[in-house]
Enzyme design. Structure first.
Site, PDB file in Angstrom:
ATOM      1  N   TRP A 112    -121.716  -2.838  20.775  1.00 19.97           N
ATOM      2  CA  TRP A 112    -121.018  -1.558  20.868  1.00 19.97           C
ATOM      3  C   TRP A 112    -121.715  -0.495  20.018  1.00 19.97           C
ATOM      4  CZ3 TRP A 112    -114.927  -2.040  21.077  1.00 19.97           C
ATOM      5  CH2 TRP A 112    -114.560  -2.531  22.336  1.00 19.97           C
TER       6      TRP A 112
ATOM      7  N   ASP B   2    -118.104   1.120  14.843  1.00 20.09           N
ATOM      8  CA  ASP B   2    -118.929   2.319  15.012  1.00 20.09           C
ATOM      9  C   ASP B   2    -119.441   2.902  13.693  1.00 20.09           C
ATOM     10  OD1 ASP B   2    -118.100   1.887  17.627  1.00 20.09           O
ATOM     11  OD2 ASP B   2    -116.553   3.417  17.534  1.00 20.09           O
TER      12      ASP B   2
ATOM     13  N   TRP C 100    -122.633   2.262  34.741  1.00 21.26           N
ATOM     14  CA  TRP C 100    -121.728   2.898  33.778  1.00 21.26           C
ATOM     15  C   TRP C 100    -122.463   3.337  32.513  1.00 21.26           C
ATOM     16  CZ3 TRP C 100    -116.437   3.971  33.049  1.00 21.26           C
ATOM     17  CH2 TRP C 100    -116.039   4.176  31.709  1.00 21.26           C
TER      18      TRP C 100
ATOM     19  N   ASN D 162    -121.414   5.302  28.630  1.00 19.19           N
ATOM     20  CA  ASN D 162    -120.453   6.002  27.781  1.00 19.19           C
ATOM     21  C   ASN D 162    -121.124   6.485  26.500  1.00 19.19           C
ATOM     22  OD1 ASN D 162    -119.838   2.934  27.541  1.00 19.19           O
ATOM     23  ND2 ASN D 162    -118.730   3.673  25.753  1.00 19.19           N
ATOM     24  N   ASP D 163    -120.705   6.069  25.314  1.00 16.31           N
ATOM     25  CA  ASP D 163    -121.082   6.735  24.065  1.00 16.31           C
ATOM     26  C   ASP D 163    -122.592   6.895  23.877  1.00 16.31           C
ATOM     27  OD1 ASP D 163    -118.448   5.996  23.907  1.00 16.31           O
ATOM     28  OD2 ASP D 163    -118.642   4.823  22.080  1.00 16.31           O
TER      29      ASP D 163
ATOM     30  N   GLN E 165    -124.369   3.570  25.319  1.00 12.79           N
ATOM     31  CA  GLN E 165    -123.599   2.437  25.820  1.00 12.79           C
ATOM     32  C   GLN E 165    -123.748   2.361  27.341  1.00 12.79           C
ATOM     33  OE1 GLN E 165    -121.036   0.198  23.783  1.00 12.79           O
ATOM     34  NE2 GLN E 165    -123.025   0.616  22.862  1.00 12.79           N
TER      35      GLN E 165
END
Length: 593
Positions: free
Chosen positions: A129, A194, A66, A68-69, A85
């Site tokens: 994160w 974030d 996986w 993501n960002d 991420q």
């Protein structure tokens, strides 16, 4: 500034023993160079393509699992870095997310490094994160990131390179002062995350914003520091807007008013406007506002308010989220990265073993009108162009379909310009001011005939067109001139069921009476990125055709309006495969590609 100077000196003197042995891993199912850059690898890549027809070939993706960002992208001492991420445990979002790390010399070919940040301490025990990187005085990069602590609370943390002499900055050390920010009073523990790239005011004070939420009011919390270690929340936020839900993955940066060049994050003067980008957790879209930042008051005044509605400006009207920009100093440009998530099911992702890609890195600047941003794929992408076909001054009569032959249609780059005539007499009147453009695209499709349009491309299509992704335009005559609607319709993209096939749409701010309608589309197996009007409107989609895969995919240009359209120029290229997820020792070899 005393603490900052101590930090810079300490890092500058930190030269630790660092192994330069190969640290990449062999992922034969994804063609990693660690398995050998040879005929064996080529055969494996061919097998991958047969077994994984939707695996992108020139968009950034992880070796597996996986993604993501994008986090902390930067250029540093001749090397491009992309952190992101990542779930090392599987192809779904994980309970313990990490910062993966790759490096490149051109943002197209990539070397995969060891993980940069993993959950190890009380302040990030449950996940590392998203966040950003800031370059401090002394040329020291520092990470600010959100940790999910042992109690599930979102806190902000600091990390810096263990060995500043390592050209790849592979190892990072977390500050013993962490966490350096905790949720303010009245903010829930899961609504504070974030941190952005920090900027420095003329008085030397550092600023950073963190996304949050109070009573459904989206907030950009503003923090300031003298030393980059001790941070104090400013009484007022940089900006907030009621009723807009949780804000995350914020970005804040200046753009020149009269130049397409990029500008460093800390520049504040009359020659720039400031962009505040908001990733809306409510609907997973990236919105932005343009405005003026006053360092003397630490206040930001947008030209128009952010509402979270369809009328707000967006980077991309399709699949792009949690984007992050950085200033590419050697080439004086600002670069945007964005996450394009999957549209198939979790079960599909588990079966294929991966999920998520990054969109092509884009240059981003303020249009000369001052009303919106413009985006365009970085020029380095053109190095992948292969077989080329060209069409000039081709008439597209009403109801016609024209096949573009001679390229690999599943892995292509297409630039096309359409020319229209007699719009005054032919365009149908429509009050578009009262309509959502995405709804307009949903209410019709490429097969429904209009007057001026629909016309455009049919990508990843079968010969019979029972599968295709339509990227097209329609022209209306509004009360204040002509209106151009741009659509990307996935409803016939696949004969498979059970996936998101939402059609996307946006208005394109051009005058079709005096401008040709330009479209550039990047096709990469399961991602289609389209740039209308030279990058004024961008729409990215994720599609998974059942039949129109690999060599079976076709590309068509069509016109389903009653008015004839002319292709003034069409250039299409097959795209070569980028070198992806290679081992550290192969970095120098990437110059060959």
């Amino acid at each position: 500034m005393e603490m900052l100077l101590i930090l810079v000196v300490a890092l500058s003197c930190c030269v630790l023993v660092h192994s330069h042995e190969a640290i990449g891993f062999c992922y034969p199912e994804f063609g990693s160079s660690e398995c050998g850059v040879s005929e064996q690898l080529q055969q494996q890549q061919k097998l991958d393509r047969e077994q994984q027809p939707h695996l992108p070939s020139f968009h950034f993706r992880p070796p597996q699992n996986w993604l993501n960002d994008p986090n902390g992208p930067m250029w540093y001492n001749g090397v491009y870095h992309l952190f992101y991420q990542y779930n090392p445990e599987g192809p779904v979002f994980g309970d313990k997310m990490v910062w993966a790390h790759s490096v490149s010399h051109d943002m197209i070919h990539w070397v995969d490094l060891d993980l940069a940040l993993s959950p190890t301490e009380q302040f990030d025990m449950r996940s590392c994160w998203s966040g950003s990187i800031t370059i401090l005085p002394g040329n020291i990069p520092v990470i600010l990131y959100t940790g999910i602590d042992s109690n599930g609370v979102q806190v902000q943390n600091l990390a810096f390179p263990k060995n500043i002499s390592d050209p790849f900055l592979e190892q990072w050390e977390k500050s013993p002062r962490n966490p350096i920010m905790t949720p303010p009073q009245g903010v829930a523990g899961d609504s504070f995350r974030d941190p952005t790239t920090a900027w420095q005011d003329p008085d030397g004070k550092w600023n950073v914003i963190v996304g949050g939420l109070i009573n459904n009011e989206g907030i950009a919390f503003l923090y300031q520091s003298e030393d980059f270690v001790t941070w104090t929340k400013v009484e007022h936020p940089l900006y907030s807007s009621p009723g807009t839900g949780m804000w995350e993955c914020l970005d804040f940066f200046p753009v020149f008013v009269n130049s397409s060049n990029g500008v460093d994050t800390s520049v504040v003067n009359p020659s720039v406007k400031h962009v505040l980008k908001i990733s809306s957790f409510s609907n997973l879209h990236d919105y932005y506002v343009l405005g003026t930042y006053a360092p003397e008051t630490s206040k930001y005044v947008p030209d128009t308010e952010y509402t979270g509605k369809s009328t707000d400006l967006r980077y991309d009207y399709g699949k792009l989220y949690a984007s992050k920009t950085f200033f590419d100093k050697p080439k004086s440009r600002r670069i945007l990265w964005g996450w394009a998530n999957e549209s198939d099911t979790m079960e599909d992702d588990i079966a294929k073993g991966w999920a998520g890609v990054q969109t092509i890195p884009r240059e981003i600047w303020l249009h000369s009108s001052g009303k919106q941003l413009v985006q365009w794929p970085v020029k380095e992408l053109n190095k992948l162009r292969g077989q080329h076909v060209q069409v000039l001054d081709e008439k597209l009569p009403s109801g016609s379909v024209f096949e573009v032959e001679g390229i690999t249609a599943s892995q292509a780059d297409i630039e096309i310009e359409f020319e229209l005539h007699s719009l005054e007499e032919s365009a149908e009147f429509f009050d578009t001011t009262a309509n959502d453009p995405q709804q307009l695209c949903s209410d019709s499709n490429a097969s429904i005939q209009g007057k001026v349009g629909p016309f455009g491309l049919l990508a990843l299509a079968t010969e019979e067109l029972n599968e295709h992704t339509a990227i097209y335009f329609r022209i209306f005559k509004g009360s204040n001139g002509f209106v151009v609607l741009m659509c990307s319709d996935q409803r016939r993209s696949s004969l498979r069921d059970g996936m998101d096939k939402t059609p996307y749409g946006a208005f394109l701010d051009i005058d079709p009476q005096h401008e040709k309608i330009a479209l550039r589309t990047l096709i990469d197996h399961s991602i289609v990125e389209s740039f209308g009007g030279g990058g004024k409107t961008c729409i990215s989609s994720r599609v998974y055709p059942k039949l129109a895969i690999n060599s079976e995919a076709r590309l068509f240009v069509f016109n389903n309006g009653t008015v004839d359209v002319t292709i003034s120029s069409l250039n299409a290229w097959s795209m070569n495969t980028a070198q992806m997820n290679r081992g550290r020792e192969s970095y120098a070899e990437l110059d060959e590609y």
